[in-house]
Design an enzyme around this catalytic site. Structure first.
Site, mmCIF file in Angstrom:
data_model
loop_
_atom_site.group_PDB
_atom_site.id
_atom_site.type_symbol
_atom_site.label_atom_id
_atom_site.label_comp_id
_atom_site.label_asym_id
_atom_site.label_seq_id
_atom_site.Cartn_x
_atom_site.Cartn_y
_atom_site.Cartn_z
ATOM 1 N N GLY A 199 33.309 -74.616 42.228
ATOM 2 C CA GLY A 199 33.507 -74.304 40.821
ATOM 3 C C GLY A 199 34.109 -72.924 40.644
ATOM 4 O O GLY A 199 34.187 -72.129 41.593
ATOM 5 N N PHE B 26 33.192 -64.634 37.071
ATOM 6 C CA PHE B 26 33.028 -63.726 38.214
ATOM 7 C C PHE B 26 34.076 -64.010 39.274
ATOM 8 O O PHE B 26 34.697 -63.109 39.817
ATOM 9 C CB PHE B 26 31.619 -63.923 38.789
ATOM 10 C CG PHE B 26 31.286 -63.073 39.986
ATOM 11 C CD1 PHE B 26 30.454 -61.977 39.856
ATOM 12 C CD2 PHE B 26 31.780 -63.371 41.250
ATOM 13 C CE1 PHE B 26 30.130 -61.198 40.962
ATOM 14 C CE2 PHE B 26 31.467 -62.601 42.358
ATOM 15 C CZ PHE B 26 30.633 -61.505 42.202
ATOM 16 N N VAL C 278 33.418 -70.217 43.526
ATOM 17 C CA VAL C 278 32.298 -70.573 44.384
ATOM 18 C C VAL C 278 32.759 -71.634 45.378
ATOM 19 O O VAL C 278 33.346 -72.649 44.987
ATOM 20 C CB VAL C 278 31.099 -71.096 43.567
ATOM 21 C CG1 VAL C 278 29.924 -71.420 44.493
ATOM 22 C CG2 VAL C 278 30.673 -70.073 42.523
ATOM 23 N N LYS D 282 29.967 -67.232 46.624
ATOM 24 C CA LYS D 282 30.669 -66.795 45.408
ATOM 25 C C LYS D 282 31.544 -65.595 45.762
ATOM 26 O O LYS D 282 31.057 -64.573 46.237
ATOM 27 C CB LYS D 282 29.670 -66.422 44.313
ATOM 28 C CG LYS D 282 30.314 -66.105 42.968
ATOM 29 C CD LYS D 282 29.296 -65.554 41.974
ATOM 30 C CE LYS D 282 28.307 -66.596 41.527
ATOM 31 N NZ LYS D 282 27.398 -66.072 40.460
ATOM 32 N N ASP E 294 21.915 -64.958 29.669
ATOM 33 C CA ASP E 294 23.038 -65.903 29.713
ATOM 34 C C ASP E 294 22.546 -67.302 30.078
ATOM 35 O O ASP E 294 23.118 -67.964 30.940
ATOM 36 C CB ASP E 294 24.093 -65.410 30.715
ATOM 37 C CG ASP E 294 25.450 -66.077 30.499
ATOM 38 O OD1 ASP E 294 25.705 -66.566 29.380
ATOM 39 O OD2 ASP E 294 26.249 -66.110 31.445
#
Length: 369
Positions: free
Chosen positions: A73, A77, A80, A107, A205
Site C-alpha cells: 500500500g 508517509f 509499504v 514502510k 488519526d
C-alpha cells in the site's frame, strides 16, 4: 460547544485525504543530515534494546530491491512493502536452532518528504518502540542509513479494515457481524490502552485504514506518526496544529486546535458507523445530502424503524435490530459534539463486549449472505 461541524464547514477538501502539510522539501544532503539527527535522538533511549536496527541492504534484499509486486500500500508517509527476512542465529530461531524466514512489512519514507515526515518517522519509533499491547501493531525495528528511513513491522495477513469494508472483490467478501464486533472490540482496547498509559497518549488519526487485521481478524492499531502525549495534570487538552484525516477528526479539534483524549473517541465513533453501514465517511459519488456519512446518518441512528435503512445488507438478519440499535446508540454517544459528553474508551470497550454477548431471539434457518 454548539452544533458539530459538518463537512461543508471544513477548510479542506471533502475527500478523506490528509490535512495539508508543509510543502517545502529537502535536498538529499539536507535530508540525510536531518535523518542522522533523528536517529541520534534514539541512541540512549530504552527502545534501542527492544528494536532491531536493520541495514538498508537487508531490507532491499527482503523486498527484492523494492519491486513493485511487493507493494502492500501507499500513504502520506511513503510506500509499504511485503518482505521475506531470514533471521540469523543471533535472533530468534526455531527449536532446531537453525535460522528461519519471517514475513515482514516495511514502510519506506518517500524521498521528497518534508521535516514533518521525519518527525512522524521518529514519533512512530518512539511510541511503538516503548509500547506493547495485543491490539497495537508490533514494530520490529527500523533503518536509518544515509538518506533512507524505513520502519519494519510484523506482517498483518488480512490487511486493513478499510479494504474489507470498502474494497471488496471475489477474494474480499462482506465481514459477518461477529467479526465486525470482534474488530471493533480489539481496536477499542488498543485505544483504551493508549488513553490509560502513564502519560496519556492521544492517537489523533483513528480511521479504518489504520486498523490492521491478522489471520484471525484480531485488530491492531498502526501508524503512530501523529500520536501525541495527552495534557499535563490539571489541563483538559493540548493545543496543537490541526492534522489528521478529514471526516474522522473531532469538531472541537478542527475548530480550535484543542486536542482532548476524547477526540479519539469521536474518530472511533466514525469508524463504528462505517462498520455498521459499510459506507465511507466521505463519498462525493453518493446522492446530495448523503456525501457526509455522519451528518446524513445521525437522524437514522436515533430511531429503530429508520436504522435498518442505513445498515449494510445482511447485518439486520445476523445481529437483530435490538443489537443494531444498541450499537447505533453507542455511535451517537461517541459522536457527541462536546468531548466531555462522550464515553471513555474503557466504557466503549464494556459496551461493545455487552453487544458481543447479547443474544436476541432471531428466526431459525435464515441464510446469511
Amino acid at each position: 460547544m454548539g452544533n458539530c461541524l459538518s463537512g461543508s464547514d471544513l477548510s479542506i477538501d471533502s475527500n478523506p485525504s490528509l490535512f495539508k502539510r508543509p510543502s517545502n522539501s529537502f535536498s538529499d544532503q539536507e535530508r540525510s543530515e536531518n535523518s542522522c539527527r533523528v536517529s541520534d535522538g534514539l541512541k540512549d533511549a530504552p527502545i534501542r534494546s527492544r528494536l532491531k536496527v536493520y541495514s538498508y541492504a537487508e531490507l532491499r534484499t527482503a523486498t527484492r530491491n523494492f519491486k513493485p509486486d511487493t507493494i502492500l500500500g501507499k500513504g502520506g508517509f511513503g510506500t509499504v512493502y511485503k518482505g521475506y527476512y531470514w533471521m540469523d542465529h543471533q535472533e530468534k530461531t526455531d527449536q532446531s536452532g537453525s535460522s528461519r524466514m519471517i514475513i515482514i512489512a516495511i514502510k519506506k519514507l518517500n524521498h521528497d518528504q518534508t521535516m514533518q515526515g521525519l518527525r512522524e518517522w521518529k514519533c512512530e519509533v518512539e511510541f511503538l518502540g516503548r509500547l506493547s499491547h495485543p491490539n497495537l501493531v508490533k514494530l520490529l525495528g527500523y533503518c536509518c542509513q544515509g538518506n533512507e528511513l524505513l520502519l519494519v513491522y510484523e506482517f498483518m495477513q488480512r490487511g486493513s479494515l478499510e479494504n474489507h469494508l470498502f474494497r471488496r472483490n471475489s477474494v474480499i467478501v462482506p465481514l459477518p457481524w461477529e467479526i465486525r464486533v470482534k474488530i471493533a472490540i480489539g481496536a477499542a482496547r488498543g485505544l483504551a490502552f493508549l488513553h490509560s498509559s502513564n502519560n496519556q497518549i492521544i492517537y489523533r488519526d483513528f480511521k479504518a485504514s489504520n486498523i490492521l487485521l491478522d489471520g484471525d481478524y484480531n485488530a491492531k492499531i498502526s501508524d503512530f506518526g501523529l500520536a501525541k502525549f495527552g495534557p499535563n495534570e490539571g489541563d483538559s487538552h493540548v493545543t496543537t496544529r490541526i492534522m489528521g484525516t478529514s471526516g474522522y477528526a473531532a469538531p472541537e479539534y478542527i475548530s480550535t486546535g484543542h486536542l482532548y483524549v476524547k477526540s479519539d473517541v469521536y474518530g472511533f465513533g466514525v469508524v463504528l458507523l462505517e462498520i455498521l453501514t459499510g459506507l465511507r465517511v466521505f463519498d462525493m459519488e453518493r446522492a446530495r445530502g448523503q456525501q457526509n456519512l455522519v451528518d446524513w446518518a445521525r437522524p437514522y441512528l436515533k430511531r429503530r424503524n429508520k436504522l435498518r435503512l442505513i445498515l449494510e445488507d445482511g447485518l439486520e438478519v445476523q445481529c437483530g435490530m435490538e443489537v443494531a440499535f444498541m450499537a447505533a446508540k453507542l455511535v451517537l454517544q461517541c459522536l457527541e459534539c462536546e468531548p466531555q459528553k462522550r464515553p471513555s474508551m474503557e466504557q466503549v470497550v464494556l459496551a461493545l463486549e455487552q453487544l458481543e454477548t447479547f443474544k436476541e431471539k432471531r428466526p431459525k434457518n435464515v441464510r446469511i449472505w
